[in-house]
Design a protein around this motif. Structure first.
Motif, PDB file in Angstrom:
ATOM      1  N   ALA A 151      17.785 -15.379   9.121  1.00  0.00           N
ATOM      2  CA  ALA A 151      17.778 -16.825   9.373  1.00  0.00           C
ATOM      3  C   ALA A 151      19.134 -17.266   9.930  1.00  0.00           C
ATOM      4  O   ALA A 151      20.105 -16.516   9.872  1.00  0.00           O
ATOM      5  CB  ALA A 151      17.475 -17.572   8.084  1.00  0.00           C
TER       6      ALA A 151
ATOM      7  N   THR B   3      16.967 -20.408  13.763  1.00  0.00           N
ATOM      8  CA  THR B   3      15.711 -19.782  13.356  1.00  0.00           C
ATOM      9  C   THR B   3      14.949 -20.819  12.547  1.00  0.00           C
ATOM     10  O   THR B   3      15.522 -21.460  11.680  1.00  0.00           O
ATOM     11  CB  THR B   3      15.996 -18.557  12.466  1.00  0.00           C
ATOM     12  OG1 THR B   3      16.819 -17.684  13.190  1.00  0.00           O
ATOM     13  CG2 THR B   3      14.722 -17.857  12.080  1.00  0.00           C
TER      14      THR B   3
ATOM     15  N   GLU C 296      11.523 -18.930   9.175  1.00  0.00           N
ATOM     16  CA  GLU C 296      11.824 -17.893   8.193  1.00  0.00           C
ATOM     17  C   GLU C 296      11.031 -18.039   6.898  1.00  0.00           C
ATOM     18  O   GLU C 296      10.626 -17.057   6.290  1.00  0.00           O
ATOM     19  CB  GLU C 296      13.328 -17.842   7.902  1.00  0.00           C
ATOM     20  CG  GLU C 296      13.942 -19.096   7.300  1.00  0.00           C
ATOM     21  CD  GLU C 296      14.470 -20.077   8.341  1.00  0.00           C
ATOM     22  OE1 GLU C 296      13.998 -20.026   9.500  1.00  0.00           O
ATOM     23  OE2 GLU C 296      15.344 -20.893   7.993  1.00  0.00           O
TER      24      GLU C 296
END
Lengths: 274, 993
Positions: free
Chosen positions: A11, A15, A18
């Motif tokens: 992560a 991102t 996740e």
């Protein structure tokens, strides 16, 4: 306790998927699923080598500011791991050499392609394809049918014929470096998922093919079948109620089709890596 | 030295961006080009070697498969006109920032203070073009002069060996930090001039109040102790202007209003906010007793209600209208990432769950001449949609709900509502998660982005109408990635207990965030020179009120400072200690060790004089028009479906990621082909629980033209109607109001101010009446009061508009219901009564009439209906459910049918209705609280007995043949059309947007 399937989801820096990715892997039966911020890997506090299954989740790494996942690929290639003298990319190469699994979804797939992890023809980790702007120049969220290649070496799609998943991207059009690369991808059955009509015939027609991807390619694996990336989001369809028509299609199973990919990964690890 | 790296596509690679630009230039400007190609330009201003630049160009800056690069030489060829568009100095350049970071990873060294990367885009245009037309393309589409600059070069002028000369848009400022003293011992006229020239937006009374404060000998005595003279400093005046701004202080909602109802009755209202908004919630909470769902209302950045025994829900909706009028993309992007910080900075912090957005625009096909400074509505549409797209998608927050409302008066100012909901732990470290308190001695820490001149005077500027002098610095561009990194960091810091209080830096910047947080302790001492800046040359007052984005302010206990700063560093987030919260009673700022602002906390927070307003309602004599019933009802229905306020918004909805996080179980597009218009989304926030969240909204500004009282009532009902349609629990729901008004203060510029103020009063009365009647507490809200355009003799005021948003719970998402019909043979029921209420309807508007019979809400009957519907949903009796709103029954029947892929046969003779009502009114009246449901024949008895004694009409059934057939009052076929035709009429107007 040593017989545990261990997965890591990286992560940080944009991102976004996740948490649902970790949830999908847990549902698929992995005993250990850790969401790890990239700073933990770069600080050397968490080691890739402790895991069997690396997940590069969807999102907008660094805002996709230099092109999708470009800045993210640059970071993974050049960032040093504190206190080791290694780069993170050294750890990644070792992870691959150890025969472990990597799955990249959407931005994670873009990252793998731009780092040269896919299609990695003849095992060479060099970028030979790319994912670029959809033909219509826009981001789109829509569900697509995907035909799988039964002859592919891909461990994730074993036993599957076709699946239905959402795409949510603006840069999903696969372009190969040359016709030869595309031919090799097809000849080696690496184009494991193709955008299809509802009866699973690959298509170049919009919107069933949402981005104009070459040869309708939606997902690729490497020749080992252990490295796998796809634009659609399997983690977004692990429960019945994530299907866009669950209120009208009464025969939908409780498990979503995306879960199958993660179940195959966990099964492979249990059988081959533990 | 500066290098110029150009990145273009290789020959034969499709330029999707260029093609889109070509298409949109044709659509927006009517200029048809043969081709457009694009080149990305990175100007690197840093001491690097040629090898390093080469590595960057062929590495992170380009894609070797499809792109080619050139360093200090041009790629451009084969064009007629070249336009290169880059940012003006100081404007946020997100791509440039990321490129700079990529260089750092690549070279292993950080860029130093004066170094940077700047990006621009080169457009190579082919076609019949001269400089004038090209300038129109550049200013009318490719760039926005407020934030960007461009260079135009024709092919004959172009130097093919050198290309476009290097230019570095670095902020160069030689200004020394300086604090001005402002003498307020001046005449009234001069006081007003100081306010106007400084964009302070303070009126004479307020300026006089400050004048009295400064002249008080006690003030001077206190000031002398910290080395300040008797005159106020510019820092102090700016701090007061920001804190007292309409935007921050809501002076109109706090005003003392004399209201005359136009029928000889008058009353005095001491604060609309306290009387009607806080008042409604207080009444409801008392009545709810231990079933009260409110946890934190009105006092924090967002409202908080209970979800279950472990989690609570946080919700806030904001507007970002004025910035979006000037720079639609940047304004809207900042709107969404800005409202994200509200729930995030509520209580001890909350994880973001979803966004909602509602836009009000003039028609994108607007064909009248536009007054100066206004952008074409189509450009605003595109820019706003894209800004929210980037802000929401990149932040990983799904956009689950929204609307677009069209009315040509929004050409004066578009409305851009952005909302965000978040999930908060009910308890955190043994304390309620929604409670926070800074203590004296805590450090003032700012995290996230740096401070620049962006957003200076945002708070005061949006407290005025849009005029010639509207400052360009008020425009900001959000940076979702910097914010995302900060959020990732702060959630970990929260869970480790590293801070005691948190709030966001929005309007008013540090002045507002630190000033408000310091109310916990009764003072603060902040060193403005310690704040990290984007570039040098900012004055102390600018640092204090800059609204540069992506910043949060925290109160960190001294013993946690080291751990907090360490964690920030590891996660690549900037965190700076700016000073200390105190109990001194003073709002105290220093610069380079010297006091530059020293104001008593109670004066700055409580000193603003209460505004006195007059409001007078008048009967404007609205009448029902005399129109014959249309002969061809089929065509009428098709035309209504194609109205901008009714037609499909799919092309916009798809641009928003509505399912990231994997929790969206009812999506915005539903039905057999995933393209029907959902009433409301449903979210499953916890994957191990079937509990769900439903959000919805109501907005109907057209009704304001008749009576804002009923506009407000209808907006509340519409929000709740959509909410219950999908299965939201009517007994576990909270509301949130966003008022957008035109200036209601009587003046030369606003001669009808008293009427507009009366409209405001009436809307507030309805807000109280209907929230109490429906038992829906208000938990938060916002108002934006000066949505007018005034330049020269042209004044455009928006219609008074309230967005009423709701958020609540459903116990079991598996009971969720969508609007599409499910199978042939199902019975079609209409819940509710249809009255002749075509006033301000879409139907009348289409015919060019306003009318008088605005829809009215009967809350008691509606509440009973909604509760019964909830029960029927729980018992699994409802196959589909759709609310009736714009376009009434006719439109709802069509939408249900084509979304489900089956026909419907319906008989108007069965409709429960007002005596004597005509067929056109039956079909298109917008009577409230009505829903259309389908029920399996096997469930008919159970359904009918649940609704026993309520107004329910069995209209007909779902049919296998794909045809909508509506039978009229004389038994004749009024409407007969295939669902494909209806759908095409509904989809085509905005399909290509």
């Amino acid at each position: 306790m040593s017989k545990q399937v261990k997965a890591i989801v990286i992560a940080g820096n944009g991102t976004n998927c996740e948490r649902e990715t970790a949830h999908a892997i847990r549902l698929a039966g992995a005993e250990v699923v850790d969401i790890v911020h990239i700073s933990e890997l770069l600080a050397g506090r968490v080691l890739l080598s402790d895991y069997h299954f690396l997940n590069l989740a969807g999102g907008f790494l660094d805002g996709d500011d230099l092109g999708s996942a470009k800045a993210g690929a640059n970071r993974l290639l050049h960032a040093p791991v504190a206190g080791s003298g290694d780069h993170l990319s050294d750890h990644l190469r070792q992870f691959i050499a150890d025969g472990k699994l990597i799955m990249g979804v959407c931005n994670g797939f873009q990252l793998m392609v731009k780092m040269g992890l896919l299609p990695a023809l003849d095992g060479e980790l060099r970028q030979s394809a790319t994912l670029t702007f959809n033909d219509n120049g826009r981001f789109e969220d829509r569900w697509v049918y995907l035909k799988t290649d039964p002859n592919s070496p891909c461990v994730f799609t074993r036993g599957l014929d076709g699946i239905y998943l959402p795409v949510r991207h603006g840069e999903g059009k696969l372009v190969a470096e040359s016709d030869q690369v595309l031919k090799d991808i097809e000849a080696k059955n690496l184009s494991v998922l193709k955008y299809s009509t509802a009866d699973f015939a690959p298509t170049m027609e919009y919107p069933a093919n949402p981005n104009g991807s070459a040869a309708a390619i939606a997902g690729l694996c490497d020749e080992s079948g252990r490295l796998f990336g796809l634009m659609p989001h399997p983690e977004a369809y692990v429960h019945r109620t994530q299907h866009p028509r669950w209120t009208r299609e009464e025969d939908l199973p409780e498990e979503g089709m995306g879960l199958w990919l993660y179940q195959n990964a966990v099964k492979f690890i249990r059988e081959e890596l533990l | 030295m500066a290098w110029r790296i150009e990145v273009g596509l290789k020959k034969g690679v499709r330029d999707a961006r260029g093609e889109r630009v070509r298409r949109e230039i044709a659509e927006h400007l009517g200029i048809h080009l043969e081709g457009v190609r694009t080149i990305d330009v990175y100007t690197v201003d840093a001491e690097l070697t040629a090898e390093q630049i080469e590595a960057a160009a062929s590495g992170p800056f380009s894609d070797p498969v499809i792109q080619q690069v050139a360093i200090d030489r041009p790629l451009a060829s084969d064009f007629d006109m070249l336009v290169e568009v880059g940012y003006r100095p100081g404007v946020t350049d997100n791509v440039g920032r990321t490129a700079g970071e990529a260089l750092q990873y690549l070279t292993g060294r950080e860029l130093v203070a004066d170094e940077g990367v700047y990006t621009s885009v080169q457009y190579l245009l082919k076609g019949q073009l001269d400089r004038t037309v090209t300038e129109r393309i550049a200013s009318g589409f490719l760039g926005n002069g407020l934030i960007q600059r461009w260079e135009i070069i024709s092919s004959s002028e172009f130097d093919h060996s050198k290309g476009v000369p290097v230019s570095v848009p670095k902020v160069v400022s030689t200004a020394e930090p300086k604090v001005q003293q402002i003498d307020l011992a001046v005449a009234d006229e001069e006081l007003l001039r100081i306010s106007r020239d400084g964009v302070l937006a303070l009126n004479l009374e307020e300026m006089q109040e400050i004048q009295r404060f400064a002249a008080d000998p006690a003030t001077s005595a206190e000031r002398a102790k910290v080395g300040l003279g008797a005159s106020l400093t510019d820092v102090e005046l700016e701090a007061l202007a920001q804190t007292w701004s309409e935007h921050c202080k809501h002076k109109i909602f706090a005003a003392n209003i004399e209201y005359d109802d136009g029928q000889g009755n008058s009353e005095t209202i001491d604060s609309l906010f306290k009387t009607y908004i806080v008042g409604a919630t207080r009444t409801i909470r008392e009545a709810m007793g231990d079933k009260d769902i409110c946890l934190s209302v009105f006092k924090d950045n967002a409202g908080v209600i209970r979800f279950n025994n472990e989690w609570s829900l946080v919700f806030k909706v904001e507007t970002h209208n004025s910035p979006s009028a000037l720079d639609p993309y940047g304004g809207a992007l900042t709107g969404i990432v800005g409202v994200n910080r509200d729930p995030f900075g509520t209580g001890m912090g909350a994880r973001l769950m979803f966004n909602t957005d509602v836009f009000c625009f003039a028609s994108p096909f607007y064909a009248h001449p536009l007054p100066p400074r206004l952008l074409h509505p189509r450009r605003i549409f595109e820019g706003v949609v894209e800004g929210v797209e980037h802000g929401g998608n990149k932040s990983g927050v799904p956009t689950v709900n929204g609307s677009i409302v069209f009315d040509d008066r929004f050409a004066g100012k578009p409305l851009v509502y952005c909302g965000t909901a978040a999930l908060m732990p009910l308890e955190l470290h043994g304390q309620p998660g929604h409670v926070k308190k800074a203590l004296a001695g805590d450090r003032i820490v700012m995290t996230g982005g740096r401070i620049g001149k962006d957003g200076i005077h945002g708070a005061t500027f949006s407290s005025e109408e849009l005029h010639e002098g509207s400052p360009v610095t008020a425009v900001q561009i959000g940076d979702p990635i910097t914010q995302r990194r900060m959020f990732d960091f702060l959630l970990i810091a929260r869970d480790r207990g590293l801070y005691r209080s948190i709030t966001d830096n929005g309007a008013g910047g540090l002045s507002s965030s630190v000033g408000e947080m310091a109310e916990d302790t009764g003072g603060f001492e902040m060193h403005l020179d310690r704040a990290p800046l984007k570039y040098t040359g900012l004055q102390p007052w600018e640092i204090l009120i800059s609204e540069a984005q992506e910043r949060m302010t925290l109160a960190v206990p001294p013993e946690k400072m080291a751990e907090f700063i360490d964690l920030a560093k590891q996660m690549d987030v900037e965190a700076t200690d700016l000073g200390e919260f105190t109990d001194s009673g003073y709002y105290h700022c220093l610069y380079a060790g010297k006091t530059v602002c020293y104001l008593p906390m109670d004066f700055i927070h409580e000193g603003v004089p209460q505004l006195q307003l007059k409001a007078r309602w008048e009967d404007r004599g609205h009448k029902e028009p005399e129109v014959a019933q249309p002969l061809d009802m089929n065509a009428t229905l098709h035309n209504l479906l194609a109205r901008l306020n009714i037609c499909s918004k799919e092309s916009v909805v798809r641009r928003y990621d509505h399912e990231v996080q994997g929790a969206t179980v009812l999506k915005p597009l539903v039905g057999v082909e995933n393209d029907g218009p959902a009433d409301a989304p449903m979210i499953r926030p916890l994957p191990d629980s079937f509990e769900g969240i439903v959000t919805a909204h109501g907005i109907c500004p057209r009704y304001s033209d008749i009576d804002t009282y009923h506009m407000m009532a209808c907006a509340i009902d519409e929000g709740l109607r959509n909410y219950v349609a999908v299965g939201g629990n009517i007994d576990h729901v909270a509301g949130l109001d966003n008022f957008c008004w035109c200036d209601p203060v009587q003046s030369d510029r606003t001669p009808d101010g008293e009427y507009k103020a009366a409209q405001l009063v009436r809307a507030n009365k309805a807000l109280y009446d209907y929230c109490v009647a429906f038992n829906v507490p208000l938990v938060s809200g916002k108002d934006s009061m000066k949505n007018d355009y005034q330049i020269g003799d042209t004044k455009i005021s928006i219609p008074p508009t309230v967005l009423f948003s709701v958020i609540g719970k459903t116990e079991d998402i598996r009971k969720g219901v969508t609007m599409d019909v499910k199978r042939p043979g199902d019975l079609v029921y209409l819940l509710g009564t249809t009255l002749d209420e075509l006033g301000a309807s879409e139907y009348y508007d289409m015919l060019g009439h306003l009318g008088a019979n605005v829809p009215k809400v009967d809350a008691a009957t509606a509440l009973q209906r909604y509760r019964t519907l909830n029960r029927a949903q729980q018992e699994g009796l409802i196959a589909s459910c759709h609310d009736l709103s714009d376009g009434g029954l006719g439109v709802a029947l069509a939408e249900k049918a084509f979304a489900g892929g089956f026909g419907i046969r319906a008989d108007l003779r069965k409709v429960k209705r007002e005596e004597g009502i005509r067929e056109d009114a039956l079909l298109f009246s917008e009577s409230q609280s009505r829903l259309l449901v389908t029920v399996r024949p096997a469930n008919q008895q159970a359904f009918e007995s649940l609704f026993n004694n309520q107004d329910v009409s069995l209209l007909g059934e779902v049919t296998e043949d794909q045809e909508l057939r509506i039978v009229g009052l004389k038994g004749e076929v009024l409407v007969r059309s295939t669902i494909d035709d209806l759908k095409e009429a509904w989809q085509s107007p905005l399909r290509e947007m």
